[in-house]
Design an enzyme around this catalytic site. Sequence first.
Site, PDB file in Angstrom:
ATOM      1  N   ASP A  52       0.724  -1.223  -0.191  1.00  0.00           N
ATOM      2  CA  ASP A  52       0.033  -0.143   0.067  1.00  0.00           C
ATOM      3  C   ASP A  52       0.763   1.299   0.022  1.00  0.00           C
ATOM      4  O   ASP A  52       1.928   1.334   0.823  1.00  0.00           O
ATOM      5  CB  ASP A  52      -0.871   0.075   1.010  1.00  0.00           C
ATOM      6  CG  ASP A  52      -1.776  -1.191   1.237  1.00  0.00           C
ATOM      7  OD1 ASP A  52      -2.529  -1.422   0.235  1.00  0.00           O
ATOM      8  OD2 ASP A  52      -1.897  -1.759   2.260  1.00  0.00           O
ATOM      9  N   ASP A  54       0.823   5.459   0.673  1.00  0.00           N
ATOM     10  CA  ASP A  54       0.023   6.454   1.217  1.00  0.00           C
ATOM     11  C   ASP A  54       0.804   7.711   0.995  1.00  0.00           C
ATOM     12  O   ASP A  54       2.053   7.744   0.903  1.00  0.00           O
ATOM     13  CB  ASP A  54      -0.236   6.249   2.671  1.00  0.00           C
ATOM     14  CG  ASP A  54      -0.948   5.089   2.848  1.00  0.00           C
ATOM     15  OD1 ASP A  54      -1.861   4.606   2.046  1.00  0.00           O
ATOM     16  OD2 ASP A  54      -1.087   4.686   4.195  1.00  0.00           O
ATOM     17  N   ASP A 134       1.327   8.068  14.307  1.00  0.00           N
ATOM     18  CA  ASP A 134       1.316   7.237  15.295  1.00  0.00           C
ATOM     19  C   ASP A 134       2.586   6.590  15.982  1.00  0.00           C
ATOM     20  O   ASP A 134       3.018   7.001  17.175  1.00  0.00           O
ATOM     21  CB  ASP A 134       0.449   6.225  15.212  1.00  0.00           C
ATOM     22  CG  ASP A 134       0.662   5.402  13.897  1.00  0.00           C
ATOM     23  OD1 ASP A 134       1.641   5.747  13.411  1.00  0.00           O
ATOM     24  OD2 ASP A 134      -0.221   4.441  13.530  1.00  0.00           O
TER      25      ASP A 134
END
Length: 440
Positions: A52, A54, A134
């Site tokens: 993925d 981002d 995070d």
Amino acid sequence: MQILHSSEHPVRDDLLSPNALKVLHRLNQSGFEAYLVGGCIRDIFLGKIPKDFDVATSATPEQIKGLFRNCRIIGRRFKLAHIMFGREIIEVATFRGPHQSSPENSGTAKQDGHGQLTRDNVYGTLEQDAARRDFTFNAMYYSTADKTIRDFAYGVEAIEDKVIEIIGDPETRFREDPVRMLRAVRFAAKLDMEIEEPCAEQIKKLGYLLENIPPARLFEEVLKLLFSGQGYATYQQLIEYGLFERLFPQTAPLVQIPDSRENRFIEQVIKNTDNRINNGQRVTPAFLYAALLWYPIEEFSQKLIFESNLSPLDAFNIATSEVLQRQLERVMIPKRFSITMREIWSFQNRLSKRYGRRAYQMLAHPKFRAAYDFLLLRGEIEGGELYELADWWTEFQEVDGDKRKTMLEELRKSAGASKNPRRRRKPRNKKSNSKPSQNP
């Protein structure tokens, strides 16, 4: 922050998605800052192939949509732009800012009484966005313009030390979004890392906050936890940190003893799921969810039989609906999966009734294979008659038509011999021209 030049890091454009590069180039050409960020950069440092991609950018969701016709805006808590290239989706997020409003950021933020962010459309700068990430290894930004990586939280060192560190105060960050606790244990299992002690302590303390997360969101998180190919290691982490009981409160009390049949059954199902995923085979959440809730259904069913004097079938049907409904209050399960789960459960009783045409009818059922696999695993764990029943069905599938008839005939004779023979009624002493008595 440290800046890594191309000779100091392993990220190369040929390792990246061509579609992600297209998005970055168009944003840069339109005057916006844009970087690849997060898991794709982290995975390359770990020697893994990223799946993925981002993007973080200074453009707002509306500005992004204006640049890409194949874009849609999603999200309520924080708006995201999804740019679709066939099956591949490039997720683009605007730089986040601090929750408190200031001249440097724009948007709105809202927190509930537990400190959880319920709305988070606050936009800011690159530096502010990095502070909002995070974990430290997710705050690395790759620029295609100059081939550099901006490492704001010393994520490279965290990767080298194999430690999961949260950015900022652990309690505050977990209260802002309790799902970060699930992400921490998922990364620990997936990346074979240790969670730093202050972070680990807060996970054990604040696990109850997951009860405030919408069930639909937790369904997606459970898929990431248990369908990553490292489901077994993740399951162990969930048990260790007390998070499994927050997701499956009816199952958790039954798996506290490692050698219990319930825990061994769930562990085996998860291990099998891992093997199938890692071998490129198809899996369905319905099977794993059916396994996670089977023993709570069985236990509740027995309780209903004992306390309410219900028939086994009625008790089982009531238990199935009740246990499933309670689970849906914590983790949502779409109907396309819950219907299959019910069929797998109901088959567990039906598979023992295999006389005559029933055996052929069940064998032809679309959900027979899933139900049989479920029975086979139960038999391996519990043994006894259940193992013999599963073994019979294994043979019945493999033999030809004549042998199947022989197996059913032997089964019928065996069942007849096991029953007490009926007493023959003595014939009446008939008399000629006698009429039956009219007396009762």
